[in-house]
Design a protein around this motif. Structure first.
Motif, mmCIF file in Angstrom:
data_model
loop_
_atom_site.group_PDB
_atom_site.id
_atom_site.type_symbol
_atom_site.label_atom_id
_atom_site.label_comp_id
_atom_site.label_asym_id
_atom_site.label_seq_id
_atom_site.Cartn_x
_atom_site.Cartn_y
_atom_site.Cartn_z
ATOM 1 N N GLU A 2 0.819 -1.219 0.000
ATOM 2 C CA GLU A 2 0.000 0.000 0.000
ATOM 3 C C GLU A 2 0.848 1.263 0.000
ATOM 4 O O GLU A 2 1.892 1.314 0.645
ATOM 5 C CB GLU A 2 -0.852 -0.027 1.283
ATOM 6 N N ARG A 3 0.387 2.277 -0.766
ATOM 7 C CA ARG A 3 1.024 3.602 -0.701
ATOM 8 C C ARG A 3 -0.003 4.574 -0.147
ATOM 9 O O ARG A 3 -1.162 4.563 -0.571
ATOM 10 C CB ARG A 3 1.478 4.058 -2.091
ATOM 11 N N TYR A 4 0.428 5.415 0.771
ATOM 12 C CA TYR A 4 -0.521 6.255 1.504
ATOM 13 C C TYR A 4 -0.477 7.718 1.092
ATOM 14 O O TYR A 4 0.562 8.251 0.699
ATOM 15 C CB TYR A 4 -0.272 6.126 3.008
ATOM 16 N N SER A 5 -1.623 8.347 1.249
ATOM 17 C CA SER A 5 -1.784 9.774 0.965
ATOM 18 C C SER A 5 -1.765 10.551 2.283
ATOM 19 O O SER A 5 -1.762 9.961 3.371
ATOM 20 C CB SER A 5 -3.125 10.007 0.268
ATOM 21 N N MET A 6 -1.824 11.876 2.174
ATOM 22 C CA MET A 6 -1.945 12.694 3.384
ATOM 23 C C MET A 6 -3.317 12.483 4.037
ATOM 24 O O MET A 6 -3.448 12.532 5.258
ATOM 25 C CB MET A 6 -1.724 14.166 3.049
ATOM 26 N N LEU A 7 -4.322 12.267 3.217
ATOM 27 C CA LEU A 7 -5.653 11.973 3.771
ATOM 28 C C LEU A 7 -5.595 10.701 4.628
ATOM 29 O O LEU A 7 -6.132 10.649 5.738
ATOM 30 C CB LEU A 7 -6.657 11.810 2.616
ATOM 31 N N ASP A 8 -4.921 9.684 4.112
ATOM 32 C CA ASP A 8 -4.759 8.445 4.889
ATOM 33 C C ASP A 8 -4.051 8.727 6.217
ATOM 34 O O ASP A 8 -4.411 8.170 7.260
ATOM 35 C CB ASP A 8 -3.942 7.415 4.096
ATOM 36 N N ALA A 9 -3.037 9.599 6.160
ATOM 37 C CA ALA A 9 -2.281 9.904 7.386
ATOM 38 C C ALA A 9 -3.182 10.575 8.420
ATOM 39 O O ALA A 9 -3.081 10.300 9.624
ATOM 40 C CB ALA A 9 -1.085 10.786 7.056
ATOM 41 N N VAL A 10 -4.059 11.465 7.952
ATOM 42 C CA VAL A 10 -4.984 12.130 8.886
ATOM 43 C C VAL A 10 -5.910 11.090 9.524
ATOM 44 O O VAL A 10 -6.151 11.106 10.735
ATOM 45 C CB VAL A 10 -5.785 13.235 8.153
ATOM 46 N N VAL A 11 -6.384 10.158 8.722
ATOM 47 C CA VAL A 11 -7.290 9.136 9.268
ATOM 48 C C VAL A 11 -6.528 8.207 10.225
ATOM 49 O O VAL A 11 -7.029 7.879 11.305
ATOM 50 C CB VAL A 11 -7.981 8.354 8.128
ATOM 51 N N VAL A 12 -5.328 7.801 9.861
ATOM 52 C CA VAL A 12 -4.525 6.954 10.755
ATOM 53 C C VAL A 12 -4.302 7.666 12.096
ATOM 54 O O VAL A 12 -4.428 7.075 13.175
ATOM 55 C CB VAL A 12 -3.183 6.568 10.081
ATOM 56 N N ALA A 13 -3.997 8.953 12.027
ATOM 57 C CA ALA A 13 -3.783 9.734 13.251
ATOM 58 C C ALA A 13 -5.048 9.748 14.104
ATOM 59 O O ALA A 13 -5.000 9.597 15.332
ATOM 60 C CB ALA A 13 -3.389 11.159 12.872
ATOM 61 N N ASP A 14 -6.185 9.902 13.454
ATOM 62 C CA ASP A 14 -7.455 9.941 14.178
ATOM 63 C C ASP A 14 -7.760 8.572 14.798
ATOM 64 O O ASP A 14 -8.276 8.480 15.920
ATOM 65 C CB ASP A 14 -8.562 10.358 13.189
ATOM 66 N N LEU A 15 -7.411 7.502 14.086
ATOM 67 C CA LEU A 15 -7.646 6.149 14.618
ATOM 68 C C LEU A 15 -6.792 5.909 15.868
ATOM 69 O O LEU A 15 -7.281 5.396 16.881
ATOM 70 C CB LEU A 15 -7.332 5.091 13.557
ATOM 71 N N LEU A 16 -5.508 6.289 15.799
ATOM 72 C CA LEU A 16 -4.645 6.074 16.967
ATOM 73 C C LEU A 16 -5.082 6.968 18.131
ATOM 74 O O LEU A 16 -5.055 6.549 19.295
ATOM 75 C CB LEU A 16 -3.172 6.307 16.594
ATOM 76 N N SER A 17 -5.521 8.168 17.812
ATOM 77 C CA SER A 17 -6.035 9.048 18.869
ATOM 78 C C SER A 17 -7.255 8.404 19.542
ATOM 79 O O SER A 17 -7.439 8.498 20.764
ATOM 80 C CB SER A 17 -6.433 10.404 18.280
ATOM 81 N N THR A 18 -8.069 7.738 18.742
ATOM 82 C CA THR A 18 -9.263 7.057 19.288
ATOM 83 C C THR A 18 -8.845 5.973 20.282
ATOM 84 O O THR A 18 -9.447 5.817 21.346
ATOM 85 C CB THR A 18 -10.073 6.443 18.125
ATOM 86 N N LEU A 19 -7.805 5.224 19.934
ATOM 87 C CA LEU A 19 -7.326 4.192 20.858
ATOM 88 C C LEU A 19 -6.860 4.821 22.170
ATOM 89 O O LEU A 19 -7.110 4.282 23.257
ATOM 90 C CB LEU A 19 -6.192 3.398 20.206
ATOM 91 N N ILE A 20 -6.208 5.960 22.071
ATOM 92 C CA ILE A 20 -5.724 6.644 23.277
ATOM 93 C C ILE A 20 -6.907 7.095 24.139
ATOM 94 O O ILE A 20 -6.855 7.030 25.370
ATOM 95 C CB ILE A 20 -4.822 7.833 22.869
ATOM 96 N N ARG A 21 -7.994 7.522 23.485
ATOM 97 C CA ARG A 21 -9.181 7.946 24.262
ATOM 98 C C ARG A 21 -9.804 6.783 25.023
ATOM 99 O O ARG A 21 -10.570 6.984 25.936
ATOM 100 C CB ARG A 21 -10.233 8.578 23.346
ATOM 101 N N HIS A 22 -9.494 5.553 24.605
ATOM 102 C CA HIS A 22 -10.050 4.380 25.287
ATOM 103 C C HIS A 22 -9.011 3.710 26.167
ATOM 104 O O HIS A 22 -8.992 2.479 26.306
ATOM 105 C CB HIS A 22 -10.644 3.414 24.271
ATOM 106 N N ALA A 23 -8.144 4.523 26.757
ATOM 107 C CA ALA A 23 -7.035 3.986 27.554
ATOM 108 C C ALA A 23 -7.520 3.070 28.682
ATOM 109 O O ALA A 23 -6.769 2.209 29.137
ATOM 110 C CB ALA A 23 -6.220 5.140 28.138
#
Ligand code: AHR
Length: 509
Positions: A325-346
């Protein structure tokens, strides 16, 4: 409010040191290396590469693994594990068999196996998380692998490990009971009832060998699996007393150009995690148990998932470049949001593994014999692993909403606030899922805010273009200007379709 006008209503978040979600388990910054595509061969392992050490480990990949902040690494699969004989991967390399890997229909040379991988984790300062084969094998082989790894000596398999050069036990603490056994593509795919029994038998046997291990039982391979929900319930009814964690796998992609729904993936992920936690707690309630099963989100990422079934018409090849897979900046924003979501469920997410680490749906890509480059998704993961330390605060959020076709109305602005007490900072990860700039204010009640230590942002301004090695260097976060903090209030204007990380000095007042 209107979703796409230029005067987005202000979004607010309020935090207080007394209101916390919980301490962040460092194991949520994990990753995954599967015998699949070029993840192992020409990924982490390439003897003769200019940066390789005497064991064949690529030094450049090891260095980037450390830079990424990776904590736990799951291995050896994934689908691969469901037809793996771990015995093939130990002992002298020149005596190891070449096998057909049925999961990915590739030739597996077995030049990297359990002992080797453990050595690589020592090199990279990561913790191994091993999966056992519950597809073609069962309790027997699983318990034997625990014996091989964790028993000090004096038994056939522990002595075999020592003869293979690992005098000290590997002390592997984390174990996955198979992989995605709900998926029809999985070798040995079965029903929840059958898998639940298989997993319980394996867990009991493995724990008899080493009672200190932590066990992860398979949840669903995706929320849209027809058996989702019932699978978790039935599997936990069988295994509740024998396991610690329930796995969650979640991949997101932009479908049919529906950018808004893709940007809302974090909200969908959040709902999915909450559902799984609710089911686990319902099983606990039925059993009158106070035990809380935690989540091991041991595969998550953006993946333009085409097929998990290999093409049986193609000739067998030795580790072809699959899932590159090759990623875009849009993908990076979504990946960041996904990891942030995991942090919110600490409070309930104990482990998480980005799938995967290198070359296969990964934040870094190697050139065989050449260099390694960072994909756009590398940066937010490294930033969060470095700075999201400490305790997640229970932020109360008041945000306008974004209407999406796939996930309904979701908050446009999604903040995640972490108190890094050691650094004396509040760390604010905040996504703007909307298409216009968004004013955002954090009310940090009970804190005295100081200087803005750093503020960076990733902006999905490339309309989804996937980046090549040459373009990837542009995909780094840029500085987010205009962030102010005084007293208990921090203000920023968030660029459209962005994810930002703001660090502000803070002390409890
Ligand atoms: O990460 C790639 C594959 O995705 C894994 O092998 C499997 O578990 C999942 O379907």
């Amino acid at each position: 409010m209107s979703d796409h006008d230029d005067t987005l209503a202000i979004a607010r978040a309020t935090v207080h040191p007394a209101f916390t979600v919980g301490p962040i388990d460092r194991r949520i910054f994990g990753s995954f290396v599967e015998h699949l595509g070029r993840a192992v061969d020409t990924g982490i392992y390439e003897p003769g590469h200019p940066t390789a050490d005497a064991n064949g480990w690529r030094g450049d990949v090891a260095a980037l693994t450390r830079e990424l902040g990776t904590t736990v690494v799951r291995y050896p699969g994934g689908n691969f594990v469901s037809n793996y004989r771990w015995e093939d991967g130990v002992g002298p390399r020149d005596e190891r068999p070449r096998r057909i890997d049925l999961a990915w229909r590739s030739i597996e040379p077995n030049q990297v196996g359990t002992d080797d991988f453990i050595r690589w984790t020592r090199l990279t300062g990561t913790e191994p998380m091993l999966a056992v084969n519950l597809g073609t094998r069962g309790a027997d082989a699983a318990a034997e692998l625990v014996e091989y790894c964790n028993v000090a000596g004096g038994t056939a398999l522990s002595e075999q490990r020592r003869a293979n050069g690992a005098d000290e036990p590997h002390g592997v603490r984390l174990w996955c009971l198979g992989n995605e056994m709900d998926g029809p593509w999985q070798i040995g795919h079965t029903t929840a009832d059958e898998y639940g029994q298989r997993a319980r038998h394996a867990a009991q046997a493995m724990r008899r060998v080493d009672p200190t291990i932590e066990l992860v039982v398979c949840g669903s391979s995706a929320r849209d699996m027809p058996t989702f929900g019932e699978w978790e319930r039935v599997v936990l009814e069988h295994t509740f007393d024998h396991v610690d964690h329930l796995s969650v796998h979640a991949y997101y992609q932009e479908r049919n150009g529906d950018r808004a729904s893709f940007l809302a993936s974090g909200a969908a992920f959040e709902a999915f995690l909450t559902e799984v936690i609710t089911i686990a707690d319902a099983v606990a309630a039925r059993r009158h148990s106070d035990k809380r099963i935690t989540l091991s989100v041991d595969e998550w990422n953006v993946w333009y998932l085409d097929a998990v079934e290999p093409d049986a018409t193609l000739p067998l090849r030795e580790r072809p470049d699959l899932l590159a897979e090759r990623y875009s900046m849009l993908d990076a924003v979504v990946v960041a949001d996904l990891l942030s979501t995991l942090i919110r469920h600490a409070d309930r997410v104990a482990i998480a593994c980005l799938a995967q680490l290198v070359n296969v749906i990964a934040p870094m890509v190697t050139i065989p014999g050449g260099g390694v480059w960072k994909q756009t998704t590398f940066h937010p993961i490294a930033l969060l692993a470095r700075h999201a330390r400490g305790t997640t605060l229970d932020a109360r959020v008041d945000s306008p909403t974004l209407a999406t076709a796939a996930h309904g109305d979701v908050p446009v602005i999604q903040p995640t606030v972490v108190h890094n007490a050691e650094a004396g900072e509040l760390v604010i990860a905040v996504t703007n899922r909307g298409a216009t700039p968004a004013p955002f204010t954090l009310h940090a009640l009970g804190y005295e805010l100081g200087e803005v230590v750093d503020a960076v942002t990733l902006i999905a301004d490339d309309r989804g273009a996937r980046r090549s090695a040459a373009e990837a260097a542009d995909g780094v976060p840029v500085s987010l200007d205009g962030v102010t903090a005084t007293g208990q209030e921090l203000s920023a204007t968030l660029p459209p379709e962005s994810w930002s990380l703001i660090r502000v000095a803070a002390r409890a007042s």
